[in-house]
Scaffold this active site. Sequence first.
Site, short mmCIF file in Angstrom:
data_model
loop_
_atom_site.label_atom_id
_atom_site.label_comp_id
_atom_site.label_asym_id
_atom_site.label_seq_id
_atom_site.Cartn_x
_atom_site.Cartn_y
_atom_site.Cartn_z
N HIS A 93 81.06 -2.74 6.70
CA HIS A 93 82.40 -2.65 7.27
C HIS A 93 82.42 -3.00 8.76
CE1 HIS A 93 81.35 1.65 8.36
NE2 HIS A 93 82.05 1.33 9.43
N ASP A 124 77.81 -0.56 1.41
CA ASP A 124 78.25 -0.67 2.81
C ASP A 124 77.10 -1.04 3.75
OD1 ASP A 124 79.84 -0.74 5.01
OD2 ASP A 124 80.29 1.39 5.06
N SER A 207 79.20 3.19 13.84
CA SER A 207 78.84 2.60 12.55
C SER A 207 77.71 1.59 12.70
CB SER A 207 80.04 1.88 11.93
OG SER A 207 80.89 2.78 11.30
#
Length: 359
Positions: A93, A124, A207
């Site tokens: 992402h 992911d 992230s």
Amino acid sequence: MSTAVLAAAAVLTAPVVAGCSSGSSSASSPAAATTGATATAPAQPTGPANQLEEVYRKVITDVLPSVVQITTGSGLGSGIVYNDKGDIVTNAHVVGNATNFTVTLANSTKPLDATLVAGYPDSDLAVIRLTNPPSGLKPAAFADSGKVQLGQITLAMGSPLGLSSSVTDGIVSATGRTVSEPDTPGSPGATIGNMVQTSAAINPGNSGGALVNLNGQVIGINTLAATEPESNGTAAAPGIGFAIPASTVTRIADQLIKDGKVTNSGRAALGITARTFFDQEFRPAGAVIVAVSAGGAAEAAGLQVGDVITKVGDTPVDSLNALTTALASLSPGDKTTVTYTRDGQSRTAEVTLGTLATP
């Protein structure tokens, strides 16, 4: 976990930090204002607290050079240097739909160009590669995430809110969590099993960064934080963040680098296509099978098209999402009991799970 926020971030060119200013003060300290007195520096503290601080400093010094900032056209995130060839692992992402990136190393302000190697949104994860990797790249060391223990001290490293090379601390507050990500542009809303839960602060921009133990090893990739249910997903729940375990990271990254795709997902599957089943009052009441894969786990166990799955093991299933979540906590080769209804009658089947197929 139904409410979570991906820890990606919009680019902040001038982060606003309240209450932090530097400069000189016009007030004099008591020591400076006392004529004829000699100021004595306080003694350096010793003992367990000081020893722990030294461990923190060593881990940060050792690992932070392996954590990078990744910038796309729409935002930024973090990444981890995977090898000395310039491969960097991050979240899918963070990559989104982009194929070109700029990467800033922790020990440099010069942005470096990078391109996409491949991504695997179902877990992911993605790998990007520096176009001209500099000498002296420091790959991170990845731990055996099967040995991660509750209460273990963790450090989260990344670029929250664009503040590069930031570090927060906490503990492993749970293991084996199955978490469903929100469905956003560039992220299909993956359901990921066996995640590490940590109390270390995970904020937008973290992230793809590293969750590290005190041995200087990466135990997971920081991925998302829980949100307050009352806030409709807009406010983070303090102290609840999640990281993809190191074992999943290395298994997927190795395949992306070697083959440009994932050939073994490592995720359990029934070998069916299903949809949410609604009862006569239009309430979700299970996952109805609409197709059975030839030679798959469901076919071997005698499951058929039209069967409505209501439970996997001891986990109730009232929707397709619930079925996906239940399977995400299991592994290929596991044996489990599937409870289902056929012609209005409740039945059970013993199933040996297969492996989720990859594109």
